[in-house]
Write an enzyme that holds these catalytic residues in place. Sequence first.
Site, short mmCIF file in Angstrom:
data_model
loop_
_atom_site.label_atom_id
_atom_site.label_comp_id
_atom_site.label_asym_id
_atom_site.label_seq_id
_atom_site.Cartn_x
_atom_site.Cartn_y
_atom_site.Cartn_z
N GLY A 207 42.99 -48.13 68.31
CA GLY A 207 43.12 -46.91 67.49
C GLY A 207 43.96 -45.87 68.19
NE ARG B 205 56.96 -34.57 78.91
CZ ARG B 205 56.39 -33.86 79.89
NH1 ARG B 205 55.15 -34.16 80.30
NH2 ARG B 205 57.04 -32.87 80.47
CB VAL C 238 53.71 -44.16 81.77
CG1 VAL C 238 54.20 -45.53 82.23
CG2 VAL C 238 52.18 -44.10 81.80
NE ARG D 276 41.58 -50.89 65.09
CZ ARG D 276 41.00 -50.03 65.91
NH1 ARG D 276 40.68 -50.40 67.13
NH2 ARG D 276 40.72 -48.81 65.52
CG ASP E 180 33.37 -45.61 73.44
OD1 ASP E 180 34.53 -45.36 73.77
OD2 ASP E 180 33.07 -46.50 72.63
CG HIS F 285 41.68 -42.73 59.85
ND1 HIS F 285 40.83 -43.25 58.89
CD2 HIS F 285 41.84 -43.70 60.78
CE1 HIS F 285 40.51 -44.50 59.23
NE2 HIS F 285 41.11 -44.79 60.37
CG MET G 217 36.13 -41.62 62.85
SD MET G 217 37.82 -42.01 63.31
CE MET G 217 38.38 -42.80 61.80
N GLY G 218 32.82 -42.55 65.21
CA GLY G 218 31.96 -42.97 66.32
C GLY G 218 31.10 -44.13 65.86
NE ARG G 219 33.85 -49.65 65.20
CZ ARG G 219 35.11 -49.98 64.98
NH1 ARG G 219 35.50 -50.36 63.78
NH2 ARG G 219 36.00 -49.94 65.95
CG ASP H 42 35.60 -50.78 74.51
OD1 ASP H 42 36.34 -50.61 73.52
OD2 ASP H 42 34.37 -50.90 74.42
CB THR I 221 39.40 -44.37 72.57
OG1 THR I 221 38.44 -44.32 71.49
CG2 THR I 221 38.63 -44.33 73.87
CB ILE I 222 39.01 -39.93 69.04
CG1 ILE I 222 38.46 -40.96 68.04
CG2 ILE I 222 40.48 -39.63 68.79
CD1 ILE I 222 38.34 -40.41 66.62
CG ASP I 223 35.44 -43.98 69.43
OD1 ASP I 223 35.67 -43.14 68.55
OD2 ASP I 223 35.54 -45.21 69.27
CD GLU J 111 33.05 -44.60 62.39
OE1 GLU J 111 33.56 -44.94 61.33
OE2 GLU J 111 33.66 -44.62 63.47
P1 ADP Z 1 40.34 -50.29 71.38
O1 ADP Z 1 41.28 -50.66 72.47
O2 ADP Z 1 40.63 -48.92 70.83
O3 ADP Z 1 38.90 -50.52 71.75
P2 ADP Z 1 40.27 -52.73 69.78
O4 ADP Z 1 38.85 -53.06 70.08
O5 ADP Z 1 40.75 -52.96 68.40
O6 ADP Z 1 40.67 -51.23 70.13
O7 ADP Z 1 41.16 -53.62 70.77
C1 ADP Z 1 42.57 -53.50 70.76
C2 ADP Z 1 43.20 -54.85 70.97
O8 ADP Z 1 42.86 -55.37 72.25
C3 ADP Z 1 42.76 -55.94 70.00
O9 ADP Z 1 43.37 -55.87 68.76
C4 ADP Z 1 43.20 -57.18 70.77
O10 ADP Z 1 44.58 -57.35 70.67
C5 ADP Z 1 42.87 -56.79 72.20
N1 ADP Z 1 41.57 -57.35 72.59
C6 ADP Z 1 40.34 -56.89 72.25
N2 ADP Z 1 39.38 -57.69 72.76
C7 ADP Z 1 40.01 -58.67 73.43
C8 ADP Z 1 39.57 -59.83 74.18
N3 ADP Z 1 38.27 -60.11 74.34
N4 ADP Z 1 40.51 -60.62 74.75
C9 ADP Z 1 41.83 -60.34 74.61
N5 ADP Z 1 42.30 -59.29 73.91
C10 ADP Z 1 41.42 -58.46 73.34
O1 F6P Z 2 37.96 -46.26 68.18
C1 F6P Z 2 38.47 -45.19 67.46
C2 F6P Z 2 37.99 -45.22 66.02
O2 F6P Z 2 38.57 -44.12 65.35
C3 F6P Z 2 36.47 -45.23 65.85
O3 F6P Z 2 35.88 -43.96 66.00
C4 F6P Z 2 36.37 -45.78 64.45
O4 F6P Z 2 35.12 -46.42 64.25
C5 F6P Z 2 37.49 -46.77 64.38
O5 F6P Z 2 38.43 -46.40 65.37
C6 F6P Z 2 38.18 -46.85 63.04
O6 F6P Z 2 39.14 -47.84 63.11
P1 F6P Z 2 40.21 -48.11 61.93
O7 F6P Z 2 41.20 -47.01 61.93
O8 F6P Z 2 40.83 -49.42 62.33
O9 F6P Z 2 39.43 -48.17 60.67
#
Ligand code: ADP
Ligand code: F6P
Length: 329
Positions: A17, A27, A29, A78, A136, A259, A176-178, A109, A132-134, A229
Amino acid sequence: MEAKDKIKKIGVLTSGGDAPGMNAAIRAVVRSAIFNHKEIVGVRRGYSGLIEGDFLPMQSHSVSKIISMGGTILKSSRCPEFKEYDARKRAYENMKKEGIDALVVIGGDGSFRGADALCRDFGIPVVGIPGTIDNDIYGTDYTIGFDTAINTAVSAIDKLRDTADSHNLVFFVEVMGRDAGFIALNTAIATGAEDTLIPETPTDIDKLCEYLEFERRNNKTSGVVIVAEGDDLGGASDVAKMVKDRIPHYEARVTTLGHIQRGGSPTCSDRVLASVLGYEAVNALLKGISGVMVGQMQNKTVYTPFAEACSRHNEVDLKWYEISRILSI
Ligand code: ADP
Ligand code: F6P
């Protein structure tokens, strides 16, 4: 050969996200790499761009004026495919072909799970920056984007209060905040919300109704309930319906902020955090440090192994929940 001599070209990508401040991190980096006489390449659309070899050579002017912009100029995605070894192998081969010796991943994460896998599979140096905005992620007091998101939510809820007061309404506001209640709890305290529902604690709907009734008896004519949420009872509209079923005379309204919390110009705090972490990420790579996320804890730079940053979570302080309730009687 030392890492600072071995690394000639660094890649940077944003994943998961989007979060306000990601541009400020890009910038930092880019400019830190150039300062250290390294080439720097942007990867478009996160891991999707790495798999497809979608690269963008960057110079200092490529990141001019982006510090104040929300979103990410490199775009994000994603990319479930990246969980497969074969997809990561293609990504690695594209990096080799492009001459990228090290990578900075800006994301949450999930993105660090991908970064960890890439590092382990192919031994390529990778450092992460928490975006991430979360808020966490374990290993940093704050994540990039959180401060902007809560300020956006607070200003929206202040506006809703005007209507709530004028029409004697109870607003159920979904933020937000799953999996985490940081956004909910912070905005609740800052807006004086009457109650807050977060994923970390089970919600008792009868207790919530009792509490709202108590506040009415206490001469409150309107109210705001913040619903994360990811609350176990569901979203704000589910909770509003349950309350209406129990207290039919309540005039309730539901607003989902959605969003808008992810967008907009980053606050000063997010710009500073992103700038410091971008600088620190490049320095870490050049010192030979890899497989870690860089964070800030009590104003100090901290490296946390990806595995730990992914498996642990920042915990909300439940005392804040108590404080929020006491101050809203
Ligand atoms: P965020 O980084 O905000 O937590 P996501 O959970 O959607 O967002 O993860 C972002 C991307 O990281 C995923 O779309 C995928 O490409 C990669 N990813 C997530 N989990 C894994 C994993 N277990 N192994 C490899 N790549 C991963
Ligand atoms: O991780 C950031 C976040 O905005 C969460 O707070 C929310 O649950 C999720 O992403 C929403 O994801 P998407 O934009 O893919 O629906």
